[in-house]
Design a protein around this motif. Structure first.
Motif, PDB file in Angstrom:
ATOM      1  N   THR A   1     -14.999  28.464 -17.385  1.00  0.00           N
ATOM      2  CA  THR A   1     -13.956  29.409 -17.804  1.00  0.00           C
ATOM      3  C   THR A   1     -12.607  29.104 -17.143  1.00  0.00           C
ATOM      4  O   THR A   1     -11.603  28.933 -17.851  1.00  0.00           O
ATOM      5  N   PRO A   2     -12.534  29.012 -15.807  1.00  0.00           N
ATOM      6  CA  PRO A   2     -11.220  28.685 -15.226  1.00  0.00           C
ATOM      7  C   PRO A   2     -10.668  27.347 -15.697  1.00  0.00           C
ATOM      8  O   PRO A   2      -9.455  27.205 -15.885  1.00  0.00           O
ATOM      9  N   LEU A   3     -11.564  26.408 -15.925  1.00  0.00           N
ATOM     10  CA  LEU A   3     -11.109  25.085 -16.346  1.00  0.00           C
ATOM     11  C   LEU A   3     -10.539  25.121 -17.767  1.00  0.00           C
ATOM     12  O   LEU A   3      -9.462  24.578 -18.030  1.00  0.00           O
ATOM     13  N   VAL A   4     -11.244  25.786 -18.658  1.00  0.00           N
ATOM     14  CA  VAL A   4     -10.760  25.870 -20.043  1.00  0.00           C
ATOM     15  C   VAL A   4      -9.470  26.687 -20.096  1.00  0.00           C
ATOM     16  O   VAL A   4      -8.540  26.341 -20.831  1.00  0.00           O
ATOM     17  N   HIS A   5      -9.388  27.743 -19.306  1.00  0.00           N
ATOM     18  CA  HIS A   5      -8.146  28.532 -19.260  1.00  0.00           C
ATOM     19  C   HIS A   5      -6.972  27.665 -18.815  1.00  0.00           C
ATOM     20  O   HIS A   5      -5.899  27.678 -19.425  1.00  0.00           O
ATOM     21  N   PHE A   6      -7.197  26.919 -17.757  1.00  0.00           N
ATOM     22  CA  PHE A   6      -6.132  26.056 -17.237  1.00  0.00           C
ATOM     23  C   PHE A   6      -5.725  25.011 -18.291  1.00  0.00           C
ATOM     24  O   PHE A   6      -4.530  24.824 -18.572  1.00  0.00           O
ATOM     25  N   LEU A   7      -6.718  24.371 -18.876  1.00  0.00           N
ATOM     26  CA  LEU A   7      -6.419  23.318 -19.858  1.00  0.00           C
ATOM     27  C   LEU A   7      -5.770  23.902 -21.101  1.00  0.00           C
ATOM     28  O   LEU A   7      -4.877  23.295 -21.693  1.00  0.00           O
TER      29      LEU A   7
END
Lengths: 169, 201
Positions: free
Chosen positions: B30-36
Motif C-alpha cells: 500500500t505505501p509503495l503503490v501510493h508513493f508510485l
C-alpha cells in the motif's frame, strides 16, 4: 536561538512535525509569541501540510501479492529448469554416444583387397553403402562424360537430315 | 516475542525462505503503490512499478546487507524506477490525462466529506481542489517533489529521506522548507483563512 532571531529554514519543518527537543521547541514557541512574521510563515506551512493531506492515492489492487508471487515463481522455475534437467541432458549424450559406438562396431565395412585369399566379391544385391558406391559411381561418371560430349547431339539428326542450326536457315 | 524486523525477514529471504517475501509485499504494497501513484499519476503503471520493485528486491536478495533500514532500500529502488519511467517520457501523457477526468472517475479521492451524499457541485469542487494540489506537487523540482512525497505521505524519517535523496539531514530540512514554501504560494487559493487563522493563534 535567541528571542530576536527568526526561525532558520531547517527548523521550521521539524517544529511542525514536533520532532524537536523540548528546549528548542520552547525557544521557538517563545519567539513565535513575539514575531508575527515567523508566526505567519509557520501557520502558512501548517496550512499547506493540512491541504496536502486531502490528496489520497489509489490503493493497490488485491491481485498485487499474487502477481508478485507468480513472477517470483516463474523466475525461480526459469533458473531451476536447466539444473533440474541436467540428468536428462547427460542421459541423452550418453545414449547418443553408445548408439554411435554400436553402429560403428557392427556396421559392415569393406576390407580392402590386400592379397591372395582375400577376394573382393560383389554380389548382385547391394550389401551396403560402400558396395553401392563401388558399382554406381563409375556409371554416373560414364554418363556424365557422355552428356558432356555434346557433339553426340549433332549426330542424331543425321537420320532426319537436319540440325537445329540448319533448321533456321 | 517481538515481531521480526524487515531486515531479519530479508535475511531469511536471502537464506532461501522465499515465502518471506510475501509478508514484505503485504506490508509495503500500500505505501509503495501510493508513493508510485503520486509519482507517475497512473494507477496501473504504479502497480506495475510496485511489482517491479518487489522483483528487484527478490533478485537482489543474495547481495542484501542490512546496512540501512529495509524501507530506505525499498523506496530508493522505487524512486529510481519511477524517475526512470518518467524520464522515458512514456508516462507523461498518462500523468496528464487524469487531471481532465470528471469527479469520481479517477482512482484517487479526497478525504471523505462529512456529507455522505455530496452533490454534483461538491464533486466538481473537490475534483478541482485535487487537481490543483496534484499539479502544485507535480510542478515542484524533482528533488523537492520526492522530498515532499516521502515526508508528507510516506512519513519516512529525515535520515531515511536524506539517504534516499543523497543529501544531509540539514540539507533535507531546508529542501522541505523551500518545497512547502513554494506549495504555499501555489495553493494559496485553497488555504483561504487557514493561514491567517493559524497566525492569529
Amino acid at each position: 536561538m535567541s528571542g530576536n532571531e527568526h526561525l532558520r529554514e531547517e527548523q521550521v519543518v521539524p517544529y511542525l512535525d514536533k520532532r524537536l527537543g523540548a528546549a528548542e521547541r520552547a525557544a521557538i514557541d517563545g519567539h513565535l509569541q513575539s514575531c508575527a512574521e515567523c508566526r505567519t510563515r509557520v501557520a502558512g506551512l501548517r496550512g499547506v501540510l493540512d491541504v496536502l493531506g486531502e490528496w489520497r492515492a489509489a490503493d493497490p489492487s488485491p491481485g498485487l501479492v499474487a502477481a508478485v508471487r507468480t513472477r517470483v515463481e516463474a523466475e525461480a522455475r526459469a533458473k531451476a529448469w536447466p539444473w533440474r534437467w541436467r540428468w536428462v541432458y547427460a542421459g541423452v549424450v550418453v545414449a547418443a554416444a553408445v548408439i554411435l559406438l554400436v553402429v560403428g562396431v557392427w556396421s559392415p565395412t569393406p576390407s580392402p583387397p590386400t592379397g591372395a585369399g582375400t577376394e573382393f566379391t560383389q554380389s548382385s544385391e547391394p550389401t551396403g553403402v560402400s558396395d553401392d558406391l563401388a558399382t554406381v559411381e563409375p556409371v554416373i561418371l560414364e554418363d556424365y562424360d557422355l552428356l558432356r560430349d555434346f557433339d553426340i547431339l549433332f549426330e542424331v539428326p543425321a537420320t532426319t537430315g537436319t540440325t537445329p542450326e540448319k533448321r533456321g536457315t | 516475542m517481538a515481531a521480526e524486523s524487515d531486515e531479519q525477514q530479508m535475511l531469511r529471504l536471502k537464506a532461501g525462505e522465499v515465502e518471506t517475501l510475501a509478508s514484505l509485499v503485504e506490508k509495503y504494497r500500500t505505501p509503495l503503490v501510493h508513493f508510485l501513484y503520486r509519482m507517475v499519476h497512473d494507477a496501473a503503471v504504479a502497480e506495475e512499478l510496485a511489482q517491479e520493485v518487489f522483483i528487484r528486491v527478490y533478485r537482489a536478495r543474495k547481495s542484501y546487507r542490512p546496512r540501512a533500514k529495509f524501507s530506505t532500500w525499498l523506496f530508493t529502488i522505487a524512486t529510481n524506477l519511477a524517475l526512470n519511467s518518467l524520464r522515458d517520457g512514456r508516462l507523461r501523457r498518462a500523468a496528464e490525462m487524469p487531471l481532465e477526468t470528471s469527479p469520481g472517475e479517477g482512482p484517487e479521492r479526497a478525504v471523505e466529506a462529512t456529507d455522505p451524499k455530496p452533490t454534483m457541485e461538491q464533486h466538481l469542487l473537490e475534483a478541482e481542489r485535487l487537481a490543483l494540489i496534484r499539479r502544485a506537487v507535480e510542478e515542484l523540482p524533482e528533488k523537492q517533489r520526492l522530498a515532499v512525497l516521502l515526508h508528507k505521505y510516506q512519513e519516512l524519517d529525515y535520515a531515511e529521506i536524506a539517504d534516499i535523496l543523497g543529501c544531509s539531514e540539514s540539507a533535507l530540512k531546508s529542501l522541505l522548507f523551500r518545497a512547502y514554501e513554494a506549495l504555499r504560494v501555489k495553493l494559496r487559493p485553497l488555504l483561504g483563512g487557514r493561514a491567517v487563522q493559524g497566525a492569529r493563534q
